[in-house]
Design a protein around this motif. Structure first.
Motif, short mmCIF file in Angstrom:
data_model
loop_
_atom_site.label_atom_id
_atom_site.label_comp_id
_atom_site.label_asym_id
_atom_site.label_seq_id
_atom_site.Cartn_x
_atom_site.Cartn_y
_atom_site.Cartn_z
N ALA A 1 7.75 7.02 -3.42
CA ALA A 1 8.77 6.90 -2.37
C ALA A 1 8.58 5.55 -1.68
O ALA A 1 7.53 5.28 -1.11
CB ALA A 1 8.61 8.04 -1.36
N ALA B 1 10.09 2.96 1.12
CA ALA B 1 11.02 2.87 2.26
C ALA B 1 12.08 1.80 1.97
O ALA B 1 11.79 0.79 1.32
CB ALA B 1 10.24 2.52 3.53
N LEU C 1 0.86 -1.19 0.00
CA LEU C 1 0.00 0.00 0.00
C LEU C 1 0.90 1.24 0.00
O LEU C 1 1.86 1.29 0.75
CB LEU C 1 -0.87 0.01 1.26
CG LEU C 1 -1.77 1.23 1.40
CD1 LEU C 1 -3.02 1.08 0.56
CD2 LEU C 1 -2.13 1.47 2.86
C1 LIG Z 1 -1.82 5.03 4.39
C2 LIG Z 1 -0.50 4.40 4.19
C3 LIG Z 1 0.32 4.79 3.13
C4 LIG Z 1 1.57 4.23 2.93
N1 LIG Z 1 2.38 4.66 1.93
C5 LIG Z 1 3.62 4.17 1.79
C6 LIG Z 1 4.49 4.66 0.80
O1 LIG Z 1 4.15 5.52 0.00
N2 LIG Z 1 5.73 4.13 0.74
C7 LIG Z 1 6.14 3.17 1.58
O2 LIG Z 1 7.29 2.71 1.47
N3 LIG Z 1 5.34 2.64 2.52
C8 LIG Z 1 4.07 3.13 2.65
N4 LIG Z 1 3.25 2.64 3.60
C9 LIG Z 1 3.69 1.53 4.47
C10 LIG Z 1 3.48 0.19 3.81
O3 LIG Z 1 2.32 0.10 3.06
C11 LIG Z 1 3.43 -0.94 4.81
O4 LIG Z 1 4.21 -0.72 5.87
C12 LIG Z 1 3.83 -2.17 4.10
O5 LIG Z 1 2.70 -2.83 3.67
C13 LIG Z 1 4.76 -3.09 4.84
O6 LIG Z 1 5.18 -3.96 3.86
P1 LIG Z 1 6.48 -4.83 3.91
O7 LIG Z 1 6.21 -5.89 4.92
O8 LIG Z 1 6.52 -5.35 2.54
O9 LIG Z 1 7.64 -3.95 4.20
C14 LIG Z 1 2.00 3.20 3.80
C15 LIG Z 1 1.18 2.79 4.86
C16 LIG Z 1 -0.04 3.38 5.06
C17 LIG Z 1 -0.89 2.93 6.21
#
Ligand SMILES: Cc1cc2nc3c(=O)[nH]c(=O)nc-3n(C[C@H](O)[C@H](O)[C@H](O)COP(=O)(O)O)c2cc1C
Length: 575
Positions: A465, A467, A448
């Protein structure tokens, strides 16, 4: 000066070039090598580079992958008589560079093989025949005559334990094998266009060198005692001639950043056993994505005092199960006992099987660590088959999970410490809601995102962007394809809830979600309002994110009168 042999069916070609006084490169060009090792993410093929230095005596630096047997020896014989080679220098014993050593020695049995002590030991086990040898240490020299004094630099763990670099004082050329290399195949002998290669150069560093960043810094220090380096004759990709200092400095900067982490995870593996080294690299790569420093240590040939010190100082331990029988078993068992005796409560532990023939069983060892009071870093990785891309992904995600456990507290603290007015002000930046979806071979990913923005009209481009510690980050390298699913106002909660779940390493993120396959092979979420098919063009590194810029190639809207879901925030210290 550069000769290109005709292409064979599976696109293996040879290239030779005169690169410095009395020095010739023989490059084996492997145009289609698939990603079966973690560092082949960018699918640009690779090359295996070998070199002839011709003084009064002659040296050959490395050979090639065994798939080039015929082509390599035909090319070599076209240049020299193999029997006139006095020294065969083995930068390290990984099969893609030394796969033809045995064949070479059959042609030229009088050649002296030069390598580190560990390299010569590996070769003994691999060649099964007597050969002339010369073990070299850091600072040792061999004089080939005509000004070609070769000096050796110890570079253990870059990325194998046995690595040496060779510097020719006559031509200021540094022969580096894997170091300063990249998996990039083209007819360019040199690094003519930096922008063409820098993404591959970085990706290769991240996968192979980043987990050994401390060793990289030590090797760079040792290199400082050499003369000027005018040419880097690496073992993979184009040689570095035009950007030597720039690209060496990048190793320094990245390694400094990798060792900045306040916490360290010790990764113990057994080199050359099963897939232990590859798997440990994937886990280590996953850990470094979270900003935690990794120290990799071979369970064989390592001083027990080093094992003890590293274990005691580490915040987390990762251990590849060593063989339970055979000549390596006893030494590895001693190392394992030292780790167990030095481990402390509150450390995290993660174990993996390396798909060797008879790994020590995981469970009894895990129980012992748990009894000492160590927490679970990630669920044990049990590999029952040749590791696939999906297994390497699971390993990487396991590493990231462990790293995130170690950094959780600091990250929360950091978020809280934002100045409140600034925090609220920046929180007024809002975005839409999107889900990025990827399928690359048998590997999938989804995330997301709301930090998404259109960034170009012609051609159409967007920036996202991502992370640094996101699982999907590894699948968004230059050239990768993905889908940006745009969520619909009033109809996104179920998707948001699903994709924000905490997925286990390697878990299928699409189970129970309706998808269709896009032209680029990635899944489109059926419930999204619109989707865009994208291809990553470039990536900009900022402190804790990658800004991924992608070209948009196609797209469709499912309901033309609906609006995009908007994400309003109150504070700026989270998405
Ligand atoms: C509303 C919302 C928006 C998000 N947008 C981003 C984003 O633009 N970039 C990003 O890296 N993580 C974003 N995140 C965090 C990730 O969606 C979330 O932590 C991720 O699903 C974790 O995945 P992973 O286990 O693959 O690291 C967002 C989370 C939320 C709740």
């Amino acid at each position: 000066m550069v000769a290109v042999a005709p292409q064979t069916e599976n696109r293996l070609t040879m290239q030779t070039g005169y690169i410095a006084q009395d020095t010739t490169a023989i490059r084996s060009l492997d145009w289609d090598r698939d990603r079966f090792d973690i560092e082949f993410g960018l699918q640009n093929g690779t090359t295996y580079n070998s070199f002839i230095i011709h003084g009064d005596k002659m040296a050959l630096v490395d050979t090639s992958h065994e798939k080039f047997r015929q082509l390599y020896f035909d090319t070599l014989r076209g240049l020299i008589d193999p029997r006139s080679v006095d020294y065969l220098i083995i930068s390290h014993t990984e099969p893609d560079h030394s796969g033809l050593v045995k064949d070479f020695l059959q042609l030229a049995p009088d050649t002296t093989v030069v390598g580190s002590k560990v390299a010569i030991q590996f070769l003994e086990g691999f060649i099964h025949q007597d050969f002339k040898r010369q073990i070299v240490k850091n600072g040792d020299q061999i004089d080939l005559g005509q000004g070609h004094v070769l000096e050796f630099v110890n570079a253990p763990n870059l990325h194998w334990p046995d690595t040496i670099l060779t510097y020719d004082w006559g031509t200021y050329t540094l022969f580096t094998c894997d170091v300063f290399g990249m998996h990039y195949c083209s007819d360019n002998l040199y690094d003519v266009q930096l922008q063409d290669i820098e993404a591959d150069y970085r990706f290769y560093y991240d996968c192979l060198m980043g987990p050994n960043a401390r060793s990289v810094l030590s090797a760079l220090k040792r290199m400082g005692k050499l003369g000027e380096v005018k040419l880097v004759a690496n073992g993979h990709g184009p040689l570095l001639q035009f950007n030597v200092q720039e690209l060496i400095n990048r190793y320094r900067d990245w390694s400094k950043a990798q060792t900045k982490g306040e916490k360290t995870v010790a990764v113990f593996y057994v080199s050359n056993y099963g897939y232990s080294d590859r798997i440990s690299q994937s886990i280590a790569h996953g850990i470094t994505k979270t900003g935690v420093t990794v120290e990799m240590l071979d369970m064989l040939g390592t001083d027990q005092q080093d094992v003890r010190e590293l274990t005691e100082s580490a915040a987390g331990l990762v251990i590849g199960m060593p063989p339970s029988s055979g000549e390596k078993a006893k030494e590895a068992a001693t190392t394992l006992s030292t780790i167990l005796a030095s481990a402390k409560p509150k450390q995290y532990i993660g174990l993996f099987e390396s798909y060797g023939e008879d790994d020590e069983p995981i469970d009894p060892i895990l129980t012992k660590f748990r009894e000492v009071g160590l927490g679970e870093g990630f669920p044990s990785i049990r590999i029952k088959d040749n590791p696939s891309e999906a297994i390497y992904q699971l390993c990487e995600e396991s590493g990231t999970d462990l790293g995130q456990k170690l950094t959780k507290k600091e990250n929360i603290k950091q978020r809280k410490s934002l100045d409140s007015d600034l925090d609220k002000a920046i929180g007024r930046i809002s975005g839409g809601l999107y889900i990025i979806t990827v399928q690359k071979g048998d590997v999938t990913g989804a995330m997301l995102a709301s930090w998404v923005s259109q960034a170009s009209f012609e051609p159409l481009g967007i920036s996202i962007a991502v992370a640094k510690d996101r699982a999907i980050e590894s699948l968004m390298q230059v050239g990768d394809q993905f889908i940006l699913n745009i969520l619909e106002e009033g109809h996104y909660q179920h998707l948001m809830k699903h994709f924000l779940k905490r997925f286990k390493p390697g878990e299928d993120r699409f189970a129970g979600v309706n998808t269709q396959t896009a032209k680029n092979g990635s899944p489109i979420l059926t419930d999204s309002l619109a989707y865009l098919e994208c291809e990553v063009v470039s990536r900009m590194e900022v402190d804790d994110h990658w800004i991924v810029y992608s070209q948009v190639n196609e797209g469709r809207v499912s309901k033309s009168d609906s609006l995009t879901a908007v994400h309003h925030r109150k504070v700026g210290n989270y998405y």
